[in-house]
Design an enzyme around this catalytic site. Sequence first.
Site, PDB file in Angstrom:
ATOM      1  N   ARG A 147      77.857   3.023  19.047  1.00  0.00           N
ATOM      2  CA  ARG A 147      78.955   3.864  18.557  1.00  0.00           C
ATOM      3  C   ARG A 147      78.862   5.195  19.286  1.00  0.00           C
ATOM      4  NH1 ARG A 147      81.117   5.681  12.650  1.00  0.00           N
ATOM      5  NH2 ARG A 147      82.054   3.648  12.912  1.00  0.00           N
ATOM      6  N   HIS A 152      88.022   0.380  18.013  1.00  0.00           N
ATOM      7  CA  HIS A 152      87.096   0.127  16.898  1.00  0.00           C
ATOM      8  C   HIS A 152      87.264  -1.342  16.489  1.00  0.00           C
ATOM      9  CE1 HIS A 152      84.413   0.818  13.730  1.00  0.00           C
ATOM     10  NE2 HIS A 152      85.127   1.574  12.915  1.00  0.00           N
ATOM     11  N   GLN A 165      86.075  -3.015  13.062  1.00  0.00           N
ATOM     12  CA  GLN A 165      86.899  -2.606  11.916  1.00  0.00           C
ATOM     13  C   GLN A 165      88.124  -3.514  11.793  1.00  0.00           C
ATOM     14  OE1 GLN A 165      86.523   0.217   9.612  1.00  0.00           O
ATOM     15  NE2 GLN A 165      88.195  -0.884   8.610  1.00  0.00           N
ATOM     16  N   ASP A 222      94.639   6.629   8.900  1.00  0.00           N
ATOM     17  CA  ASP A 222      93.275   7.040   9.268  1.00  0.00           C
ATOM     18  C   ASP A 222      93.261   8.574   9.257  1.00  0.00           C
ATOM     19  OD1 ASP A 222      90.706   7.198  10.344  1.00  0.00           O
ATOM     20  OD2 ASP A 222      91.346   6.780  12.409  1.00  0.00           O
ATOM     21  N   CYS A 241      90.585   2.744   7.121  1.00  0.00           N
ATOM     22  CA  CYS A 241      89.239   2.369   7.579  1.00  0.00           C
ATOM     23  C   CYS A 241      88.158   3.172   6.873  1.00  0.00           C
ATOM     24  CB  CYS A 241      89.143   2.530   9.088  1.00  0.00           C
ATOM     25  SG  CYS A 241      89.599   4.186   9.654  1.00  0.00           S
ATOM     26  N   ARG A 275      83.704  -5.076   5.954  1.00  0.00           N
ATOM     27  CA  ARG A 275      83.083  -4.643   7.212  1.00  0.00           C
ATOM     28  C   ARG A 275      81.854  -5.489   7.503  1.00  0.00           C
ATOM     29  NH1 ARG A 275      83.611   0.016   9.658  1.00  0.00           N
ATOM     30  NH2 ARG A 275      82.764  -1.248  11.325  1.00  0.00           N
TER      31      ARG A 275
HETATM   32  N1  NVA Z   1      89.495   7.603  13.922  1.00  0.00           N
HETATM   33  C1  NVA Z   1      88.288   7.750  13.156  1.00  0.00           C
HETATM   34  C2  NVA Z   1      87.826   6.411  12.671  1.00  0.00           C
HETATM   35  C3  NVA Z   1      86.637   6.449  11.766  1.00  0.00           C
HETATM   36  C4  NVA Z   1      86.195   5.115  11.327  1.00  0.00           C
HETATM   37  C5  NVA Z   1      87.234   8.430  13.999  1.00  0.00           C
HETATM   38  O1  NVA Z   1      87.076   8.069  15.172  1.00  0.00           O
HETATM   39  O2  NVA Z   1      86.569   9.334  13.493  1.00  0.00           O
HETATM   40  N1   CP Z   2      85.277   2.764   8.989  1.00  0.00           N
HETATM   41  C1   CP Z   2      84.132   3.148   9.577  1.00  0.00           C
HETATM   42  O1   CP Z   2      83.843   2.836  10.725  1.00  0.00           O
HETATM   43  O2   CP Z   2      83.335   3.896   8.786  1.00  0.00           O
HETATM   44  P1   CP Z   2      82.006   4.664   9.226  1.00  0.00           P
HETATM   45  O3   CP Z   2      82.412   5.767  10.147  1.00  0.00           O
HETATM   46  O4   CP Z   2      81.425   5.158   7.940  1.00  0.00           O
HETATM   47  O5   CP Z   2      81.111   3.695   9.917  1.00  0.00           O
END
Ligand code: NVA
Ligand code: CP
Length: 471
Positions: free
Chosen positions: A106, A133, A136, A229, A270, A315
Amino acid sequence: MNVKGRNFLTLKDFTPEEIIGFLDLAAELKEKKKRGVPVDTLRGKNIALIFEKTSTRTRCSFEVAAHDLGMGTTYLDPAGSQIGKKESIPDTARVLGRMFDGIEYRGYGQEIVEELAKYAGVPVWNGLTNEYHPTQILADMLTIREHFGHLKDIRLVYMGDARYNMGNSLMIGCAKLGMHFVACAPEAYFPNQELVAQCESYAEESGGTITLTENVVAGTRGADVIYTDVWVSMGEPDQVWEQRIHDLSPYKVTAKVMENAGPQAIFLHCLPAFHDLKTKIGKEIQEKYGIEDMEVTDEVFESPQSKVFDEAENRMHPFNGVWGATVGAVCARIDVNPTILRAGRSKSEAGAFHVLQKGEPMEENTVLCGANAYEKKYYFNPDFGSLPQTIQDELHIMCVLFTEEIGGIFTVEFTPEGDLEFRTEALEADAMYDDIGGPLRIKELRREKEELFRSLELFYKVFFLGEDVEA
Ligand code: NVA
Ligand code: CP
């Protein structure tokens, strides 16, 4: 589905059938977990979890799912490794690739996870980048399918910043699976043209559609799923808040939006979500901009239409599916129940090592023994010894015989009546199979070893069907 050894970086790399395959496997493993059936077929494997951004769901679901499958995990937090500071991605990839059977990443740009995958030599899974992602999306699709019973023709409306990871990935997922994707956002927040064009071509194949609109009323009318989101994603500077709040406020998911969609609509997010003032950032934003929520109101978030916690739970299960498929073991799904013998080129290909006790119901991937034809090694379940000696001998002979003669994966299955069926689809999909005799050899073996088959049928009838059969 055979995706063993492949990376999981974006859903663009997978066919609709493969994506559905992941979902089916996830659903199957979810159901097994709920029934308490062990699925730890990846014992002995280890995976590294690299998080250059923070996480609750992704990290926890990766860890729990890995442990369910019997795998060990090592978590590398945003500050706790040499990655990017003292050690480059190619070097890190080659080090971790020597130690682990797979790596989750990540972080920031998609090019980083791609570089990691290029050098790792083991499957790499994208746990979120700025652009995509994908894990997800599997959770989202699983949730939508559970709720509506199907995915095709579902109309999913994404509201907010549709040019970032969630908007992009949802558009790809919908386009591949024959769904109708709507990005409902100011034009400046539409996904980029190149990706839209790519998704339009997927949609043409699948029967889906892509719509980009600034009009909230027209865009959300009749939607099955309203999705949003956060307005500012991880890694973006604080300076963008003001502009985002200004631009995206008209695209907040409110009760009015849900009403316009209709009573069939569900709300997904998400997470994490800014729907109240119970977070540090929520409070700061309220102090600075005087707002109490952002992308979704608390009313919608807490309403019966909101399925965000089903979605968060989901998830976890797709990871089992993705790993099962890309790391090994559970990948060759055994569709015909029951199976007692499955041989493969390695312990993991041979699947779970679990021997049924008399009367115990059969699970789909029950395996008595496995073999590695190339190393001439044969693996037996530790419980194997509790079977009658003659059965042990016969299974051993069969295992040796078939793996030496044929190699590759095959399954020997019993029909509900207790007759043996020999299935070789996995073999037939393997190019190497042609070099070692072809399907004809299978037929010959089946004829030559009729007696062995008969005695195994006898074993099955006595042991599993509880029949009184005279030998
Ligand atoms: N768009 C958000 C998704 C989090 C799961 C981010 O990248 O922070
Ligand atoms: N939805 C998601 O990816 O959550 P986290 O950022 O908590 O992993």
